[in-house]
Design a protein around this motif. Structure first.
Motif, PDB file in Angstrom:
ATOM      1  N   LYS A   1       6.338  38.772  18.871  1.00  0.00           N
ATOM      2  CA  LYS A   1       7.110  39.792  17.798  1.00  0.00           C
ATOM      3  C   LYS A   1       8.466  39.387  17.990  1.00  0.00           C
ATOM      4  N   GLU A   2       8.967  39.216  19.086  1.00  0.00           N
ATOM      5  CA  GLU A   2      10.514  38.752  19.424  1.00  0.00           C
ATOM      6  C   GLU A   2      10.806  37.246  18.713  1.00  0.00           C
ATOM      7  N   VAL A   3       9.635  36.385  18.787  1.00  0.00           N
ATOM      8  CA  VAL A   3       9.975  34.924  18.259  1.00  0.00           C
ATOM      9  C   VAL A   3      10.134  35.176  16.819  1.00  0.00           C
ATOM     10  N   ILE A   4       9.252  36.033  15.879  1.00  0.00           N
ATOM     11  CA  ILE A   4       9.313  36.320  14.669  1.00  0.00           C
ATOM     12  C   ILE A   4      10.747  36.836  14.392  1.00  0.00           C
ATOM     13  N   GLU A   5      11.198  37.834  15.041  1.00  0.00           N
ATOM     14  CA  GLU A   5      12.493  38.445  14.722  1.00  0.00           C
ATOM     15  C   GLU A   5      13.917  37.449  14.880  1.00  0.00           C
ATOM     16  N   LEU A   6      13.870  36.808  15.839  1.00  0.00           N
ATOM     17  CA  LEU A   6      14.765  35.796  16.071  1.00  0.00           C
ATOM     18  C   LEU A   6      14.568  34.561  15.198  1.00  0.00           C
ATOM     19  N   GLY A   7      13.407  34.313  14.904  1.00  0.00           N
ATOM     20  CA  GLY A   7      13.198  33.090  14.047  1.00  0.00           C
ATOM     21  C   GLY A   7      13.574  33.472  12.800  1.00  0.00           C
ATOM     22  N   VAL A   8      13.310  34.527  12.104  1.00  0.00           N
ATOM     23  CA  VAL A   8      13.929  34.971  10.749  1.00  0.00           C
ATOM     24  C   VAL A   8      15.149  34.882  10.756  1.00  0.00           C
ATOM     25  N   LYS A   9      16.102  35.302  11.764  1.00  0.00           N
ATOM     26  CA  LYS A   9      17.643  35.443  11.622  1.00  0.00           C
ATOM     27  C   LYS A   9      18.173  34.113  11.766  1.00  0.00           C
ATOM     28  N   ALA A  10      17.606  33.279  12.638  1.00  0.00           N
ATOM     29  CA  ALA A  10      17.923  31.829  12.732  1.00  0.00           C
ATOM     30  C   ALA A  10      17.795  31.203  11.550  1.00  0.00           C
ATOM     31  N   PHE A  11      16.685  31.096  10.804  1.00  0.00           N
ATOM     32  CA  PHE A  11      16.471  30.441   9.614  1.00  0.00           C
ATOM     33  C   PHE A  11      17.299  31.047   8.440  1.00  0.00           C
ATOM     34  N   ILE A  12      17.573  32.122   8.235  1.00  0.00           N
ATOM     35  CA  ILE A  12      18.308  32.513   7.390  1.00  0.00           C
ATOM     36  C   ILE A  12      19.736  32.064   7.636  1.00  0.00           C
ATOM     37  N   SER A  13      20.080  32.148   8.789  1.00  0.00           N
ATOM     38  CA  SER A  13      21.484  31.744   9.222  1.00  0.00           C
ATOM     39  C   SER A  13      21.684  30.190   8.665  1.00  0.00           C
ATOM     40  N   ALA A  14      20.502  29.365   8.927  1.00  0.00           N
ATOM     41  CA  ALA A  14      20.815  28.027   8.889  1.00  0.00           C
ATOM     42  C   ALA A  14      20.724  27.662   7.233  1.00  0.00           C
ATOM     43  N   TYR A  15      20.035  28.641   6.673  1.00  0.00           N
ATOM     44  CA  TYR A  15      20.051  28.342   4.757  1.00  0.00           C
ATOM     45  C   TYR A  15      20.690  29.387   3.956  1.00  0.00           C
ATOM     46  N   ARG A  16      21.615  30.125   4.697  1.00  0.00           N
ATOM     47  CA  ARG A  16      22.102  31.526   3.927  1.00  0.00           C
ATOM     48  C   ARG A  16      22.772  30.629   2.690  1.00  0.00           C
ATOM     49  N   PHE A  17      22.943  31.208   1.691  1.00  0.00           N
ATOM     50  CA  PHE A  17      23.796  30.695   0.478  1.00  0.00           C
ATOM     51  C   PHE A  17      25.198  31.368   0.681  1.00  0.00           C
ATOM     52  N   GLU A  18      26.205  30.380   0.991  1.00  0.00           N
ATOM     53  CA  GLU A  18      27.425  30.752   1.084  1.00  0.00           C
ATOM     54  C   GLU A  18      28.254  31.086  -0.216  1.00  0.00           C
ATOM     55  N   ILE A  19      29.259  31.625   0.018  1.00  0.00           N
ATOM     56  CA  ILE A  19      29.859  32.238  -1.168  1.00  0.00           C
ATOM     57  C   ILE A  19      30.416  30.828  -2.125  1.00  0.00           C
ATOM     58  N   THR A  20      30.672  29.839  -1.398  1.00  0.00           N
ATOM     59  CA  THR A  20      31.416  28.729  -2.259  1.00  0.00           C
ATOM     60  C   THR A  20      29.940  28.094  -3.081  1.00  0.00           C
ATOM     61  N   GLU A  21      28.861  28.109  -2.259  1.00  0.00           N
ATOM     62  CA  GLU A  21      27.787  27.660  -2.809  1.00  0.00           C
ATOM     63  C   GLU A  21      27.040  28.329  -4.243  1.00  0.00           C
ATOM     64  N   ILE A  22      27.591  29.677  -4.031  1.00  0.00           N
ATOM     65  CA  ILE A  22      27.067  30.549  -5.092  1.00  0.00           C
ATOM     66  C   ILE A  22      27.878  30.493  -6.159  1.00  0.00           C
ATOM     67  N   GLN A  23      29.332  30.374  -6.032  1.00  0.00           N
ATOM     68  CA  GLN A  23      30.386  29.941  -7.015  1.00  0.00           C
ATOM     69  C   GLN A  23      29.856  28.731  -7.771  1.00  0.00           C
ATOM     70  N   ASN A  24      29.807  27.641  -7.058  1.00  0.00           N
ATOM     71  CA  ASN A  24      29.218  26.398  -7.599  1.00  0.00           C
ATOM     72  C   ASN A  24      28.012  26.410  -8.519  1.00  0.00           C
ATOM     73  N   ALA A  25      27.067  27.285  -7.871  1.00  0.00           N
ATOM     74  CA  ALA A  25      25.844  27.189  -8.683  1.00  0.00           C
ATOM     75  C   ALA A  25      26.153  27.999 -10.035  1.00  0.00           C
ATOM     76  N   GLN A  26      26.870  29.059 -10.119  1.00  0.00           N
ATOM     77  CA  GLN A  26      26.939  29.547 -11.173  1.00  0.00           C
ATOM     78  C   GLN A  26      27.949  28.709 -12.284  1.00  0.00           C
ATOM     79  N   GLN A  27      28.919  28.088 -11.650  1.00  0.00           N
ATOM     80  CA  GLN A  27      29.749  27.256 -12.642  1.00  0.00           C
ATOM     81  C   GLN A  27      28.935  26.093 -12.866  1.00  0.00           C
ATOM     82  N   GLY A  28      27.933  25.552 -12.212  1.00  0.00           N
ATOM     83  CA  GLY A  28      26.941  24.603 -12.680  1.00  0.00           C
ATOM     84  C   GLY A  28      26.289  25.107 -13.730  1.00  0.00           C
TER      85      GLY A  28
END
Length: 222
Positions: free
Chosen positions: A195-222
């Motif tokens: 249970k703890e591994v899942i909770e911490l793992g979800v947060k770590a994975f999302i942190s590593a692959y989060r869509f940053e604001i600049t990426e969202i803007q670039n995607a919208q412009q593209g």
């Protein structure tokens, strides 16, 4: 007089009963620690019957791992639709993480993994078979799910296959390695840790692959 189909069915049931018993004996004792006498006794058959179906211990072990590999269930095969309707990245990744961790960390799966790994040098083709039909196939399905999240711009994933490996590593590195070295923990300890591994793992994975604001803007412009 019994029909040919009835005889065939009984023969297949007998074969399966021997395989079921062999799984218990091999996972408990390992390949070298298992004798044909033990296998026959566990299946409640004579050694002659065991030889009739599988020829010898090696033949039985090969049939067992092949059968187990053929029957591996892919728990992610139907989850791509859920990835398309998940409200956000955290909800989606939690679905994947819980499914992945609980399916791979089940006691029986871990026992079989320990057995296959222990005998990989003696039976390399069986180790490769189990890997390809099991973990490799599951990783491909996880990658397909992550690809949906990338397309929805919920996560910034350039290579879903690599991201699937990262998710597996985050979730399985500690609990699975502990089982490989120390054996199956008691159920409460295993569930609490997972249970703890899942909770911490979800947060770590999302942190590593989060869509940053600049990426969202670039995607919208593209």
């Amino acid at each position: 007089m019994e029909s040919a189909s009835g005889t065939g069915r009984r023969s297949e049931e007998k074969r399966q009963a021997i395989l079921d018993a062999a799984l218990r004996v091999f996972t408990a004792n390992g390949y070298l620690g298992t004798t044909t006498d033990q296998l026959a006794a566990a299946a409640s058959v004579s050694k002659q019957t065991l030889y009739k179906y599988f020829h010898d211990k090696e033949g039985l072990f090969t049939a067992l791992i092949t059968t187990v590999s053929d029957r591996i269930h892919d728990p992610f095969q139907g989850l791509t639709a859920a990835m398309g309707t998940a409200p956000d990245s955290e909800a989606a990744v939690r679905i994947l993480a819980e499914q992945f961790a609980h399916s791979i960390m089940s006691a029986q799966v871990q026992q079989i993994r320990r057995l296959v790994i222990a005998e990989a040098a003696r039976f390399p083709d069986l180790g490769r078979l189990y890997w390809q039909r099991g973990f490799e196939r599951v990783l491909a399905s996880v990658a397909a799910c992550l690809r949906v999240l990338a397309e929805r711009q919920l996560l910034a994933i350039a290579d879903p296959a690599v991201a699937a490996q990262h998710l597996a590593g985050i979730l399985l590195w500690i609990p699975s390695n502990r089982v490989m070295f120390c054996g199956i923990p008691d159920q409460f300890e295993a569930e609490t840790e997972l249970k703890e591994v899942i909770e911490l793992g979800v947060k770590a994975f999302i942190s590593a692959y989060r869509f940053e604001i600049t990426e969202i803007q670039n995607a919208q412009q593209g």
